[in-house]
Design a protein around this motif. Structure first.
Motif, mmCIF file in Angstrom:
data_model
loop_
_atom_site.group_PDB
_atom_site.id
_atom_site.type_symbol
_atom_site.label_atom_id
_atom_site.label_comp_id
_atom_site.label_asym_id
_atom_site.label_seq_id
_atom_site.Cartn_x
_atom_site.Cartn_y
_atom_site.Cartn_z
ATOM 1 N N MET A 1 -6.073 -5.944 -2.786
ATOM 2 C CA MET A 1 -5.202 -5.191 -3.701
ATOM 3 C C MET A 1 -5.274 -5.739 -5.129
ATOM 4 O O MET A 1 -4.339 -5.561 -5.909
ATOM 5 N N LEU B 1 -4.338 2.775 -9.709
ATOM 6 C CA LEU B 1 -5.485 1.898 -9.515
ATOM 7 C C LEU B 1 -6.094 1.565 -10.880
ATOM 8 O O LEU B 1 -6.262 2.453 -11.723
ATOM 9 N N LEU C 1 0.828 -1.203 0.000
ATOM 10 C CA LEU C 1 0.000 0.000 0.000
ATOM 11 C C LEU C 1 0.868 1.261 0.000
ATOM 12 O O LEU C 1 0.639 2.200 -0.771
ATOM 13 N N HIS D 1 -3.467 0.094 -6.309
ATOM 14 C CA HIS D 1 -3.849 1.177 -5.400
ATOM 15 C C HIS D 1 -3.167 2.459 -5.871
ATOM 16 O O HIS D 1 -2.212 2.430 -6.637
#
Length: 399
Positions: A338, A346, A50, A342
């Motif tokens: 995921m 994305l 992330l 992200h």
């Protein structure tokens, strides 16, 4: 434990969960040797994937592109014109130009067309018979949808899928070709996209190509050359991700007949169930970034120029984020998987893929009374694409 998350042979039984679990526990920022001699950092924890996804100033998609293998210089240059291989400031205006065509309103308008395509796909099977679910059903819908949106002539749909398969499954001897053939497929696909853009420039059409090539966003107008690279991304992603999601999701339901029946009786539960299918099947194992400066991840020093691989198919099973991650729970909520990446990268077609999968299952339940597995599915031999190349099933149409 012997860790090798590069070798495509280690993915022929699906996600190597035992290796990823070991990495998350013992070496969440793991140096992995590449057969070409260099190495790269493997990130297996959700939080680290992330963080790197969000930090585009430190971790570049453009510098070396998003695959762990080096691309030939001419292919690399073309790949950098794909949105997934762009950094700001180039990335923003082009993404906004595309994203305006994937709004909720546009998807709502598109849904009846997707539903009719799904019905036509199902209608091809009118008698009880054994089929390869991947090719006969799961693969037909996304190809037809993206080609219809782009108004690609019907006689080119098979060629589009062939080019797409070569680029994503080149490491599988049953699906791919030589490296030269894979690169040639990329060039041919880009050339075809360029031709389509030239044909539709200033012609006033309302297909996706015309809408992209004839509009300005932030003072930027998509050029024919930019569209050529964008065309590759749209068609490859439009084919592979949704095909993997639908076929792998159906396989998990076949293994759990009670869940299959539950969704048949309560199709309103499909949107949440599709999220769990995405987490569980994770159509793409990883993307790479390249460090632009010296930094660190979880205290591990990362040097400028180092390759960093975000392992989505490990992050999706991180025990720190998902309760009972090895349980396929179609009611899991929240579900911060995921599967679509992200941050600024994305997946553009994330909501289109969700809608296609929901509509597919709704129409499948309406058309077929039963589905049975005839043999274990066979995975694509790839460290990048997670999906089946074969999934033999017996289908019984509703009377």
């Amino acid at each position: 434990m012997q860790i090798d998350v590069y070798n495509p042979d280690n993915y022929t039984d699906g996600i190597p969960h035992d290796q990823f679990a070991w990495l998350r526990e013992n070496s969440p920022v793991h140096w992995h040797q590449h057969p070409a001699g260099h190495g790269y950092w493997v990130l297996s924890r959700h939080a680290d994937v992330l963080a790197v996804s969000r930090d585009f100033k430190t971790f570049s998609a453009e510098d070396g592109f998003v695959m762990v293998d080096d691309l030939p210089p001419d292919i690399l240059e073309m790949a950098r014109n794909q949105l997934l291989g762009m950094d700001p400031p180039k990335h923003g205006p082009l993404r906004r130009a595309v994203i305006t065509r994937f709004t909720s309103r546009m998807l709502a308008t598109l849904e009846p067309q997707v539903r009719q395509i799904a019905r036509d796909v199902m209608a091809q099977i009118s008698t009880r018979q054994e089929v390869n679910f991947v090719e006969s059903l799961a693969g037909d819908l996304p190809t037809a949808v993206i080609c219809s949106m782009l108004e690609i002539p019907r006689d080119m749909w098979g060629q589009i899928r062939h080019w797409s398969d070569l680029q994503t499954s080149g490491s599988d001897p049953d699906l791919g070709g030589t490296p030269e053939e894979v690169n040639q497929a990329s060039v041919e696909m880009g050339t075809y996209g360029f031709q389509l853009a030239c044909e539709r420039k200033d012609k006033g059409g309302d297909d996706l190509i015309s809408l992209l090539i004839n509009q300005q966003v932030d003072g930027h107008q998509v050029s024919e050359m930019e569209f050529a690279s964008l065309f590759i991304q749209l068609t490859v992603a439009g084919n592979e991700t949704t095909r993997g999601l639908i076929s792998s999701g159906m396989h998990e339901l076949i293994k759990r007949p009670a869940l299959l029946q539950q969704l048949r009786e309560h199709p309103e539960q499909l949107p949440v169930a599709v999220e769990e299918m995405l987490r569980w099947t994770c159509p793409l194992h990883y993307f790479r970034r390249t460090a632009l400066c010296d930094t660190d991840i979880r205290g591990q020093a990362i040097k400028a120029g180092d390759r960093v691989v975000m392992m989505y198919s490990s992050a999706n099973f991180d025990e720190e984020v998902f309760a009972d991650p090895m349980t396929f729970d179609i009611a899991r909520n929240p579900n911060p998987h995921m599967a679509f990446g992200h941050g600024i990268h994305l997946c553009l077609g994330a909501n289109l893929a969700r809608m296609e999968a929901r509509v597919f299952f709704e129409e499948f339940f309406a058309h077929f009374a039963a589905i049975e597995s005839c043999a274990e599915p066979v995975f694509i031999r790839s460290n990048s694409i997670h999906g089946f190349k074969s999934m033999p099933v017996l289908l019984t149409p509703a009377s």
